[in-house]
Write an enzyme that holds these catalytic residues in place. Structure first.
Site, PDB file in Angstrom:
ATOM      1  N   GLY A 163      -1.007   5.914  14.575  1.00  0.00           N
ATOM      2  CA  GLY A 163      -0.201   4.744  14.587  1.00  0.00           C
ATOM      3  C   GLY A 163      -0.461   3.668  13.450  1.00  0.00           C
ATOM      4  N   GLU A 173      10.963   3.769   9.026  1.00  0.00           N
ATOM      5  CA  GLU A 173      11.152   2.908   8.005  1.00  0.00           C
ATOM      6  C   GLU A 173      12.075   1.716   8.364  1.00  0.00           C
ATOM      7  OE1 GLU A 173       9.713   2.779   4.938  1.00  0.00           O
ATOM      8  OE2 GLU A 173       8.512   4.528   5.293  1.00  0.00           O
ATOM      9  N   VAL A 185       0.512   7.851   2.266  1.00  0.00           N
ATOM     10  CA  VAL A 185       1.073   9.011   2.697  1.00  0.00           C
ATOM     11  C   VAL A 185       1.006   9.600   4.203  1.00  0.00           C
ATOM     12  CG1 VAL A 185       1.039  11.508   2.185  1.00  0.00           C
ATOM     13  CG2 VAL A 185       1.155  10.049   0.229  1.00  0.00           C
ATOM     14  N   THR A 229       5.000  -4.407   1.656  1.00  0.00           N
ATOM     15  CA  THR A 229       6.195  -4.827   1.867  1.00  0.00           C
ATOM     16  C   THR A 229       6.950  -3.188   2.140  1.00  0.00           C
ATOM     17  OG1 THR A 229       6.988  -4.451  -0.426  1.00  0.00           O
ATOM     18  CG2 THR A 229       6.476  -6.691   0.482  1.00  0.00           C
ATOM     19  N   GLU A 244      -4.418   4.421  -0.174  1.00  0.00           N
ATOM     20  CA  GLU A 244      -4.920   5.514   0.739  1.00  0.00           C
ATOM     21  C   GLU A 244      -4.010   5.717   1.715  1.00  0.00           C
ATOM     22  OE1 GLU A 244      -5.887   8.682   0.783  1.00  0.00           O
ATOM     23  OE2 GLU A 244      -8.132   7.949   0.523  1.00  0.00           O
ATOM     24  N   LYS A 295       6.915  10.491  -0.636  1.00  0.00           N
ATOM     25  CA  LYS A 295       5.275  11.043  -0.358  1.00  0.00           C
ATOM     26  C   LYS A 295       5.135  12.194  -1.242  1.00  0.00           C
ATOM     27  CE  LYS A 295       4.899   8.999   4.117  1.00  0.00           C
ATOM     28  NZ  LYS A 295       4.821   9.150   5.752  1.00  0.00           N
TER      29      LYS A 295
END
Length: 320
Positions: free
Chosen positions: A301, A189, A132, A76, A129, A204
């Site tokens: 991407g 975001e 970040v 989400t 994983e 992060k």
């Protein structure tokens, strides 16, 4: 293995396509998807990449109880202030002894130690994983290949949205123009303000500190200044002096404890951090036994983010 997805945006769909491409070698199947806007879908034989959504489950508990999955993916959107509702989603999965993979940095930035301990108590795997640097192997690098190494600090450029915006502004375009370009690339975001005001990078930074340095911090502990105050004129002036600007995150252990910050920094064009252009990211990790290690991800991407989820899934499958 049966998989349940909480959230199904660009990353979720890219992950579903990757599973479809690799199903002959890795027979995983998505049997349930729960979304905030489209509803909920179930199929024990596996859902299509474009599933038919029905009425939304009444809540995450109902969804997980009906899904009959073994691994839950929490993908989400980020809430940098609290990490919710993603934290509650993950805890609900642990309560049912389900393995969890997340691409949502909020839970790692706000509640990593609690979630890690709950996973251990439940006897399940917890992987993250993609939180970040898309699918770049940061956490697995330290966990699997650098035993006994301690991280003393790190710095890098880990928010690619601001890279794109700053590069557009250096061409004379406005901040809003830069946001539009980044949005079309699918890298912002859900609220672009989280990017330009530094909250994504702060989350992060907190996540990296929590996992790599055993910190117990949140994004609110990171001194943060974004790029909103910069202008095209200022960037053009710096460019004429062979300088550039990047949103840089830093964390360092010192005599007075852990210091963390996110700030737009003026860099010489030859600075290694200036090589993070476009959607690229760079992280430099300072260690006690291996000096400084760097991870550069060039123009990733959603496909790379989806691969991070996939690699975590394979890691779980190998552990159980």
């Amino acid at each position: 293995m049966n998989l349940a997805l909480i959230g199904y945006g660009n990353v979720g769909k890219a992950f579903a396509r990757l599973l479809q491409d690799k199903k002959a070698q890795y027979p995983f199947r998505i049997v349930a998807i729960h979304t905030a806007h489209h509803g909920t879908a179930y199929n024990p034989r596996g859902l299509a990449i474009e599933p038919e959504f029905g009425t939304a489950a009444a809540g995450i508990d109902e969804f997980l109880d009906r899904a009959e999955a073994e691994v839950v993916f929490e993908i989400t959107p980020l809430n940098p202030n609290t990490g919710e509702p993603a934290i509650s989603h993950i805890r609900a999965a642990f309560a049912r002894r389900l393995h969890v993979v997340t691409a949502n940095k909020g839970p790692i930035a706000h509640a990593y130690s609690v979630l890690r301990n709950e996973a251990i108590q439940a006897g399940v795997e917890f992987r993250f994983e993609s939180t970040v640097m898309d699918g770049a192997p940061i956490f697995s690098l330290l966990r699997d290949t650098l035993p006994a190494v301690q991280v003393k600090g790190f710095h890098g450029v880990v928010n690619s949205t601001t890279n794109v915006i700053l590069e557009e502004m250096s061409k004379g375009k406005s901040l809003d123009d830069g946001i539009d370009v980044a949005r079309k690339l699918g890298i912002t975001e859900a609220d672009p303000g989280f990017d330009i005001d530094g909250w994504d990078a702060a989350a992060k930074t907190a996540a990296l500190a929590n996992v790599l340095m055993s910190a117990s911090v949140t994004p609110l502990d990171v001194e943060t200044k974004g790029i909103r105050r910069l202008t095209p004129e200022k960037l053009a002036e710096l460019q004429s002096k062979n300088k550039t600007v990047r949103l840089v995150n830093r964390a360092q252990k010192g005599p007075n404890g852990l210091k963390m910050r996110v700030r737009a920094e003026v860099l010489d064009a030859a600075d290694p951090l200036a090589t993070a252009r476009g959607t690229s990211s760079l992280l430099l990790i300072e260690t006690d036994l291996m000096g400084t290690l760097g991870i550069l991800e060039t123009d990733p991407g959603v496909k790379e983010t989806a691969y991070g989820l996939f690699s975590d899934l394979i890691g779980i499958a190998r552990q159980i």
